[in-house]
Write an enzyme that holds these catalytic residues in place. Structure first.
Site, PDB file in Angstrom:
ATOM      1  CG  ASP A 149      62.086  61.707  22.191  1.00  0.00           C
ATOM      2  OD1 ASP A 149      61.092  61.125  21.712  1.00  0.00           O
ATOM      3  OD2 ASP A 149      62.967  62.238  21.493  1.00  0.00           O
ATOM      4  CG  ASP A 201      63.641  57.998  17.117  1.00  0.00           C
ATOM      5  OD1 ASP A 201      64.126  56.922  17.518  1.00  0.00           O
ATOM      6  OD2 ASP A 201      62.650  58.062  16.370  1.00  0.00           O
ATOM      7  CD  GLN A 251      59.123  55.731  16.491  1.00  0.00           C
ATOM      8  OE1 GLN A 251      59.457  55.325  15.389  1.00  0.00           O
ATOM      9  NE2 GLN A 251      59.969  56.378  17.284  1.00  0.00           N
ATOM     10  CB  SER A 252      54.647  60.094  12.072  1.00  0.00           C
ATOM     11  OG  SER A 252      55.865  60.588  11.563  1.00  0.00           O
TER      12      SER A 252
END
Length: 189
Positions: free
Chosen positions: A6, A8, A51-52
């Site tokens: 992942d 972040d 990455q919304s």
């Protein structure tokens, strides 16, 4: 071996806020070197990241590409690289198939590396969504305590992930140290 990270909270600092610029994207101390050590040992590295912020209009794909360019440049200095980055640009309400805990990002990674499946791969994350996506695709799940990891660890104690044995390490560097030292990935660090 393929190691899926992942982004972040695993590679870069994350406090729950959207990272909307290249300047805001800052690596967790030791994470770049950890990825480079894994690469130098012959492992392939991929990134799977929700990455919304793109769908929410906080930043565009050009900014995301620049963040990933910064990551690649930092890795290059230390002799590492990312083989593939898969990202979900969708809003959580969009009903896509790529947003973790769904497995679309991991399937993109599988297809990129021309693998039949991801059994034997490792998924390193800081959230339950990361771990669930990895388990669904047959990966060994590893939780790091950076980012959301400490909260995730507390929740795992009361609600485990069915069918999963989750290794827990303080950060990506501690995971890399344990992983590169030999068998025992499932041991908690």
């Amino acid at each position: 071996m393929l190691i899926i990270l992942d982004r972040d909270g695993v590679i870069n600092k994350y406090d729950g806020s959207y990272i909307c610029s290249v300047d805001e994207w800052q690596p967790i101390p030791g994470s770049i070197e950890a990825v480079a050590r894994l690469c130098k040992a012959g492992h392939r590295i991929a990134v799977a990241t929700n990455q919304s912020g793109i769908a929410r209009g906080f930043y565009g794909t050009d900014v995301l590409d620049a963040m990933h360019g910064k990551l690649e440049k930092l890795l290059e200095v230390h002799g590492g690289s990312i083989g593939f980055i898969a990202y979900c640009p969708h809003h959580p309400d969009d009903g896509c198939q790529c947003r973790k805990p769904l497995t679309g990002l991991l399937k993109q990674i599988r297809d990129h590396f021309k693998l039949d499946d991801l059994k034997g791969a490792v998924m390193v994350g800081d959230s339950r969504m990361d771990l669930e996506a990895g388990v669904a695709e047959g990966c060994q799940s590893v939780l790091v305590r950076t980012g959301n990891g400490k909260d995730t660890e507390r929740h795992l104690k009361s609600r485990s992930i069915p069918g999963a044995s989750v290794a827990i390490h303080d950060n990506l560097s501690a995971f890399a140290d344990a992983f590169l030292s030999g068998p025992g990935l499932v041991k908690n660090g």
